[in-house]
Scaffold this motif. Sequence first.
Motif, short mmCIF file in Angstrom:
data_model
loop_
_atom_site.label_atom_id
_atom_site.label_comp_id
_atom_site.label_asym_id
_atom_site.label_seq_id
_atom_site.Cartn_x
_atom_site.Cartn_y
_atom_site.Cartn_z
N SER A 4 -26.16 53.38 -19.62
CA SER A 4 -27.58 53.61 -20.02
C SER A 4 -28.10 53.24 -18.91
O SER A 4 -29.67 53.21 -18.66
CB SER A 4 -27.99 52.99 -20.76
OG SER A 4 -27.78 51.83 -21.11
N ALA A 5 -28.14 53.02 -17.53
CA ALA A 5 -28.61 53.01 -16.01
C ALA A 5 -30.51 53.86 -16.28
O ALA A 5 -29.45 54.80 -15.94
CB ALA A 5 -27.84 52.47 -14.96
N VAL A 6 -30.81 53.01 -15.65
CA VAL A 6 -32.07 53.93 -15.55
C VAL A 6 -32.55 54.13 -13.63
O VAL A 6 -32.94 52.72 -13.29
CB VAL A 6 -33.21 54.21 -16.10
CG1 VAL A 6 -34.72 54.87 -15.98
CG2 VAL A 6 -33.15 54.22 -17.69
N LEU A 7 -32.52 54.82 -12.84
CA LEU A 7 -32.44 55.33 -11.68
C LEU A 7 -33.75 56.33 -11.40
O LEU A 7 -33.58 56.58 -11.95
CB LEU A 7 -31.56 55.42 -10.68
CG LEU A 7 -30.41 55.21 -11.03
CD1 LEU A 7 -28.77 55.26 -10.52
CD2 LEU A 7 -30.17 53.13 -10.57
N ALA A 8 -34.67 55.48 -10.26
CA ALA A 8 -35.71 56.85 -9.26
C ALA A 8 -36.92 57.01 -11.17
O ALA A 8 -36.14 58.28 -11.10
CB ALA A 8 -34.91 58.02 -9.48
N GLY A 9 -37.72 55.64 -11.12
CA GLY A 9 -38.57 56.94 -11.35
C GLY A 9 -38.28 56.07 -13.50
O GLY A 9 -39.21 56.44 -13.47
N GLY A 10 -37.81 55.62 -13.60
CA GLY A 10 -37.55 56.02 -14.73
C GLY A 10 -38.60 54.26 -15.85
O GLY A 10 -38.97 53.47 -14.57
N GLN A 11 -38.17 53.71 -16.66
CA GLN A 11 -39.12 52.57 -17.25
C GLN A 11 -38.59 52.19 -18.83
O GLN A 11 -38.72 52.88 -19.34
CB GLN A 11 -40.96 52.76 -17.25
CG GLN A 11 -41.60 51.30 -17.52
CD GLN A 11 -43.25 52.07 -17.92
OE1 GLN A 11 -44.19 53.52 -17.71
NE2 GLN A 11 -43.86 51.38 -17.91
N ALA A 12 -38.47 50.71 -18.17
CA ALA A 12 -38.01 50.16 -19.08
C ALA A 12 -38.64 49.68 -20.20
O ALA A 12 -40.12 49.40 -20.29
CB ALA A 12 -37.17 48.61 -18.95
N TYR A 13 -38.14 49.07 -21.55
CA TYR A 13 -38.70 50.16 -23.03
C TYR A 13 -39.82 49.85 -22.58
O TYR A 13 -41.31 49.75 -23.05
CB TYR A 13 -39.44 47.77 -22.88
CG TYR A 13 -38.45 46.72 -22.40
CD1 TYR A 13 -37.00 47.12 -23.35
CD2 TYR A 13 -38.11 46.36 -21.63
CE1 TYR A 13 -36.52 45.94 -23.24
CE2 TYR A 13 -36.28 45.27 -21.30
CZ TYR A 13 -35.49 45.52 -21.95
OH TYR A 13 -34.98 45.24 -21.66
#
Length: 343
Positions: free
Chosen positions: A291-300
């Motif tokens: 579920s890694a978020v790359l390039a522009g994602g924002q956690a929580y």
Amino acid sequence: MVQSRSSPAVRINLTPMQIPEAVPGAGLAFTKPDSMDATAQSLVLHPGEPSEMIVQVQNLEQRPIRVSIKVEGNFPVDWCQIGTEGREIPPRGQMDAVLYFTVPASFFEDQQAIIPGQKDKLNLDFRSLVAIAIDSGTDAEQIQHSDYFNLYVRPHSAYMEFLPVLYREVDFIGRFMKIFEQAYQPAIDSFNVMWANLDPLTAPKALLPFLAHWVGWQIDSVWDLDQQRRLIRRAVELYRWRGTRKGLRLYLHLYTGLPLDEDIANETDKHISITEPFGPSFILGTAQLGSAVLAGGQAYNFRVCLRPHHPNIHLNEQLIRRIIDQEKPAFCTYELIIENFSN
């Protein structure tokens, strides 16, 4: 028991439709035979409740006669109305009439029966008679009067139902019991509906601060009365689900009135939609990075979308943001979208 009077032309029978129990003289019915006749000629009137007296007029002659009925007495004329089946009675036939008595519900409060000039004496006992006018086919009319019957105005007492029959027949006991009923019944009625005072949806407005303090809820003047009632009633449930999607949706539902849509599986189709804007996982060939978020994602981060289902629903964006800030975990960020109503 029926009271009757005979005449050469007609026979008149009077039958009260309510059995009079607690009237003067009724308690002596077992000791004095004359008191039973007095009871049969009596009609008890309770303010606000209808009472009826049946008048049966029998034609004893071999020719038809025409009659008219009127009621006389020392009571207000608007208390009585007469209902008849007609005026003509066939030979040896019978006509039934009904005397409808109704005493105003505010009789005792307005003291309408106080007689001026008699030291403000409250009159509760009245005398009445039925007058029968017979058309004999000539210019003269023959008037036949029934015996007098009595009208007694008494307050209705439910406490009399708890007494033996012997005591119910005493007029003084009925009036005496009414004193206790008026003194204690308000407290009993209040106790019977005590549950309504403990429910925020039905409690008086003055009790809402107490109920809110009971569950540790802070009353805010921003909320209208109905919203405050709903929030206080479900405060414990909001505490239980605070920091979760379910708790936030419930809080927004109580404010906006939008449906919870628990039967809709797709989150984006609900009127109160709370989603996490994560796209598919990053895939490199056959390697998947979970579920890694790359390039522009924002956690929580999550998104709240409100979709009003009626054009008259006005949502306060500032108050909605205050609700979200209060209910979300402190480390989370969010986006708020309020869609315009569309058919």
